[in-house]
Each structure stands twice: as C-alpha cells, then as structure tokens.
Motif scaffolding. Structure first.
Motif, PDB file in Angstrom:
ATOM      1  N   THR A 223      10.480  46.340  58.325  1.00 38.37           N
ATOM      2  CA  THR A 223       9.564  45.158  58.343  1.00 38.37           C
ATOM      3  C   THR A 223      10.280  44.138  57.644  1.00 38.37           C
ATOM      4  O   THR A 223       9.774  42.833  57.114  1.00 38.37           O
ATOM      5  N   VAL A 224      11.545  44.375  57.401  1.00 37.01           N
ATOM      6  CA  VAL A 224      12.274  43.029  56.808  1.00 37.01           C
ATOM      7  C   VAL A 224      12.275  41.928  57.558  1.00 37.01           C
ATOM      8  O   VAL A 224      12.811  41.809  58.659  1.00 37.01           O
ATOM      9  N   LEU A 225      11.579  40.845  57.109  1.00 35.57           N
ATOM     10  CA  LEU A 225      11.655  39.796  57.929  1.00 35.57           C
ATOM     11  C   LEU A 225      12.598  38.596  57.775  1.00 35.57           C
ATOM     12  O   LEU A 225      13.502  38.947  56.690  1.00 35.57           O
ATOM     13  N   GLN A 226      12.773  37.652  58.566  1.00 36.41           N
ATOM     14  CA  GLN A 226      13.877  36.657  58.497  1.00 36.41           C
ATOM     15  C   GLN A 226      13.782  35.832  57.191  1.00 36.41           C
ATOM     16  O   GLN A 226      12.621  35.338  56.948  1.00 36.41           O
TER      17      GLN A 226
ATOM     18  N   VAL B  26       5.101  58.600  64.019  1.00 37.44           N
ATOM     19  CA  VAL B  26       5.724  57.609  62.902  1.00 37.44           C
ATOM     20  C   VAL B  26       6.866  57.210  63.644  1.00 37.44           C
ATOM     21  O   VAL B  26       7.298  55.869  63.589  1.00 37.44           O
ATOM     22  N   ASN B  27       7.681  57.691  64.268  1.00 36.84           N
ATOM     23  CA  ASN B  27       9.004  57.303  64.745  1.00 36.84           C
ATOM     24  C   ASN B  27       8.940  56.208  65.836  1.00 36.84           C
ATOM     25  O   ASN B  27       9.360  55.231  66.367  1.00 36.84           O
ATOM     26  N   LEU B  28       7.737  56.632  66.683  1.00 34.12           N
ATOM     27  CA  LEU B  28       7.343  55.755  67.765  1.00 34.12           C
ATOM     28  C   LEU B  28       6.825  54.259  67.261  1.00 34.12           C
ATOM     29  O   LEU B  28       7.156  53.284  68.153  1.00 34.12           O
ATOM     30  N   VAL B  29       6.231  54.049  66.277  1.00 36.16           N
ATOM     31  CA  VAL B  29       5.806  52.773  66.047  1.00 36.16           C
ATOM     32  C   VAL B  29       6.624  52.118  64.633  1.00 36.16           C
ATOM     33  O   VAL B  29       6.086  50.810  64.260  1.00 36.16           O
ATOM     34  N   GLN B  30       7.081  52.992  63.915  1.00 32.79           N
ATOM     35  CA  GLN B  30       7.690  52.518  62.755  1.00 32.79           C
ATOM     36  C   GLN B  30       8.900  51.492  62.886  1.00 32.79           C
ATOM     37  O   GLN B  30       9.933  51.789  63.704  1.00 32.79           O
ATOM     38  N   PHE B  31       8.979  50.445  62.375  1.00 31.19           N
ATOM     39  CA  PHE B  31      10.201  49.701  62.273  1.00 31.19           C
ATOM     40  C   PHE B  31      10.388  48.948  61.115  1.00 31.19           C
ATOM     41  O   PHE B  31       9.294  48.747  60.119  1.00 31.19           O
TER      42      PHE B  31
ATOM     43  N   PHE C   5      -7.067  49.334  63.447  1.00 33.98           N
ATOM     44  CA  PHE C   5      -5.895  50.092  63.315  1.00 33.98           C
ATOM     45  C   PHE C   5      -5.360  50.550  64.652  1.00 33.98           C
ATOM     46  O   PHE C   5      -6.758  50.992  65.312  1.00 33.98           O
TER      47      PHE C   5
END
Lengths: 307, 307
Positions: free
Chosen positions: B304-307, B297-302, B219
C-alpha cells in the motif's frame, strides 16, 4: 515517463435510470487521457474529431497538460457519435445509434514530439488502426496496453489476434474473455488468451471488480460498493487511464506495480460512475484520489494472523 | 466454545454440466456441521431425518465429533429430498423435485446437553422453526447467525422478519438482498436490512465473492478464481459453517474477527465446489485449509505504499 493514448474522441447521448443527456463529450481517448492526467504529464493523445467538436473540452484537456497535437481536426466532417440506454441493473445496455463519421477512415498520425514514448495505451478502436499506431512509432514502447471489445471479435477477429500478439497487456471484460477463449471459466480463459500474446491480462467484471493475470499469478481488485452507479459510461476507459497512468508515473512494470495500478484504475473508475460522462473527472484532487485508494485498502484488508 | 447448528439433513440428486449423481447426502445442517467441525468440537446438530438416512454419513459425523443427539429419526418416514439441475454458468439452477417428507412438520428438539451453547447457526429452514429453536434455548447465545432464502420471502415474509429481528448476523445472497429491501444497490439494501434487526449482514455473490456489512463499515472477500466449479451445491452452507466455526473457535465477535471469519468461510466454500456434494469436506487437513486461506491473502494483498 511519456505516455501516448490512442482512441476515439466523440459525442455520446446517454440514458440511464437517473436521467438523460444531450450530446456530451465522450470517447475512449477522452476518458483515458483525463484519468491518466492525474498521474503523468503530458499525456499525448492520438485521435480524430470533426469541426463540431467541443472547444471548451479541448481547452480543458490543455489545462490538464494533455497534448492534442496528434488529434486531427476534420473541419467539414462530424465527430463520432454514440447513443445508448442503460437498463436498471447498469450492467446491460442497448445501443440506440452509432455514427462513425470521422472515425470511418481514421488514419492515425503520430507527431514527432510523441516519438520515443515509453508507455502506449491503445483505447478501443479497429484493431488494424491500433496496429498502425504501434508500427508508426520509431521505437517500440516499454509497455503497450490494449483495450478492445466484442464488436471486433465479431467482425475482425484475425486482425484483433494480430494486434493482440504485439501488446503486453490486454484489457477486456468477462463476457469478452469468454467469447475470445470459448471457455466459461475465467481462469481457463485467461490461460488461453495469454497464449495468444499478451503477458498480462486484465478481465474487468464491472460492479464485481477486476482480475489481473500474469503467468500463474492472479490478483483481484474489487469494485467499490457504491450507493448509486449514476452512469457507467467510460468506466472501463477511466480504469485503463488510471492503470497506465500509474505505471507510467512510477515507471515500474512488475506484477507488484501492476497490482497497485489496478487499484488506482479501479479508484478512478469509481469516481467516473458517480456523475454523467466526464463530469467527475474534470477536477479531482490528489487527496480525493488517495482517500479513495485507502477505501479499497480498507475494503479488502484483514489481519492475517492465522489460528 | 460450543456451537449448535440447525438445518436440514437430506438427500440431493444433482445434475451439473460435469455429470449427475444418484441420491447423495446433502442438506444445510450437513454442510454447515462438516465445515464448522474443522474449527470447533463438538458441533451439536438439531435436525430430523427419516429411516432411510445414510448411516455411514451419521458415522462420519460422529468421527468428526459432530453430535447427532438433537437429530430426530422418524423410522417410518422418508428424509427430505431435493433434486436440481445447474446450467452452464453454475449461477442459475432449476429445481426438479422437492419432497419435504420429515421436514413438513419438523418440531425441533434441543437436547439438555446442547443448552448453554454460545454460538447458534440457524441454517435455511422455515423462519418459524428457526425462531422456535431460539426460544427453546434457556439462554440466548452470544451470537446467532441466520441463513435463509427467497422462498421464505415469497411465502412467509412476516415470520421471516420476526425471526430476523432476533438474530445478530443474517446471511443471504445478492438477489435475496434486493428482494428483501426493494433496492438494487447492495449498499442501500444493506442499510435497510440491518434496520430490520441484524447488526451484521453478509451478502453472498457466488463466484463474485461476499460482502460483510456492519453499521457504516463494509468488507469484501473475493471468491477464489477456480478452473472449474464442479458442483456449487452446499457452497453457501459451507461458507456459513466456516464463518461461525471460526468465530466460535476464537470466541471473538468483533468486526475484525468477522472479516477473518468471512475469509475462512470463503476458503471452506472453495473446497466444497471442487467435487460433488460433501465429498471434498470429509477429509481436509488443517494445512490444506491454511494454504487455501493464504491464497486469499495473495489474491487481494497489495503493497500500500502510495505515491
């Protein structure tokens, strides 16, 4: 969406702690176009090579739907050549030889079929050449991403600043951000650099990941902790290719989309360093890429239930 | 859950690019106990000071429900003193003076009221002293976390390895992980170090964040990009305090819980470096801490909807 990639196509001779290569195919446009070809087709390359360039590599590009119509071939000249040696930490290297050859007087030509492209990736080149490409496009693309390096900050700072002012996203490494801004703090550096023009700034930190800045927002993508970094050549260009390729594929240039693009770029770069040169980028599968992206998710994801 | 913290309580004199201090209160146990006191009460400290120690600081500890029953006071001796200067990059420093004083023959005493503690934080000290503390507890705590430094790898490697084999979590920085393992790759280093005993390994990378390893899992927590790192002294100890304090507060030592603990530790460390010494750790609010965690949280969160 259509993508144009500008940059060098070259030969590299590399030495790393794991071995050395003879002349192998390299160059910014080579790595960027291979990487982006996993996301968008066709990828339209603007570059220049000599008569000595590797025809098998051109065939590989065509097989991956990368157009070389904009690649000038100067039959009686030699391709750009770079030779370098990496030290044990893989973060520092020394240049052993640089032979500009065909790149010395590169005057980029934009084929008619490339006009109207919506995404433009300016790989590392003289900033006046990067600028010429923007000026020779009949319409300004929706998104222009620019990569550069400290060399141009040393010898062509004014031209660099002029070109920077014309782009949307600038991609540089941490030392270059410090040099360009005069600030050690990357947060302060980012503010100064965005004030020079680019609305988005990517600061690449090698094995320490990458930061994406836009206005007051910041996003961080780690690099994947790897057992071995075999050869870091082209990692930054491969990152850029994944980044703009992803954006072009979903045609969304919002900050949220750029965050995902940084992750895809990082995933592509993590493949690149596993083998010498472009080897690992020739035959990836969609599944390998999605699995790698999932590893990034697992690496940073935590349950945000607070106390 | 009850927490015992062992480590130095000291005076530091610091020079950073932003200024210098006279003797101010420092020491591993000082930073760890202040940081963990935001999560669990009481925090029980084992340490030793001279007759010169700052009584206002002892009062502050009591105010924050930090027990000093296990802090020996040697009236006719002087407290441990360290003086150092940080360079511009804040990642490197030089030691100007080290005066062991009372720490030279520190024989830790565990008050009866500390017995039965479930969480034990061994701050940086001679490894044989850290081991003595474990041995003087009647019951083995549920979780033992150990911090150490390269100094002990240089002069007391055998004792260090003996103590390491007795703990659950080891916390060291990247250079120390490389020295201890002989491997440059942190992934390889982590495997070797976990084979020496600790099931969990934290590798701190300063401004580049921290990695948590356990078996084949990893992690990564970034450091918050800050405009200025004012004084990095105590950041590692403050991290450790937030880490074990969070774990003790929820009494959950699973990998998922440790991920959150790394984020809480990183958040606490990000406060520490904003001012000289312990200044920023004296009066935080729960809201400030939760807001800081949200920034991670904001710094690393994205998405994760993949293509």
């Amino acid at each position: 969406m259509s993508l144009v990639v500008v940059g060098s196509m070259a030969f590299d001779a590399l030495e790393t702690p794991f071995g050395k290569t003879d002349k192998i195919v390299g160059g910014a446009a080579t790595y960027i176009s291979l990487s982006s070809s996993y996301f968008v087709k066709p990828v339209n390359v603007v570059s220049v090579v000599g008569g000595d360039f590797d025809q098998d590599h051109i065939a590989l590009m065509h097989k991956r739907d990368i157009s070389t119509e904009g690649v000038q071939v100067k039959e009686n000249e030699k391709s750009f050549f770079w030779s370098g040696r990496y030290f044990n930490d893989m973060n520092s290297r020394e240049t052993l030889a640089t032979e500009l050859n065909v790149l010395g007087d590169f005057d980029p030509i934009i084929p008619e079929s490339y006009q109207g492209c919506e995404y433009l990736m300016l790989g590392n080149l003289a900033p006046q050449v990067q600028r010429t490409v923007i000026e020779r496009l009949n319409e300004r693309p929706k998104l222009v991403v620019m990569d550069t390096m400290n060399f141009w900050m040393d010898i062509a700072l004014d031209e660099l600043k002029e070109t920077m002012a014309m782009v949307d996203v600038l991609s540089i490494n941490d030392e270059e951000a410090r040099q360009l801004s005069g600030d050690y703090s990357l947060v302060k550096a980012a503010k100064k650099i965005m004030a020079m023009g680019p609305k988005f700034l990517i600061i690449k930190k090698g094995e320490h990941g990458a930061l994406l800045f836009n206005e007051d927002k910041v996003f961080f993508a780690p690099a994947l902790p790897l057992e071995e970094v075999f050869d870091p050549t082209g990692a930054g260009d491969t990152f850029a290719g994944g980044f703009i390729g992803y954006l072009a594929s979903c045609n969304d240039t919002s900050f949220e989309s750029m965050k995902r693009a940084v992750i895809y770029g990082s995933a592509m770069a993590s493949f690149c360093v596993e083998k010498f040169g472009t080897e690992r980028l020739k035959n990836l599968t969609k599944e390998e890429i999605e699995n790698r992206v999932q590893q990034f998710v697992n690496l940073v994801q935590f349950d945000t239930v607070l106390q």
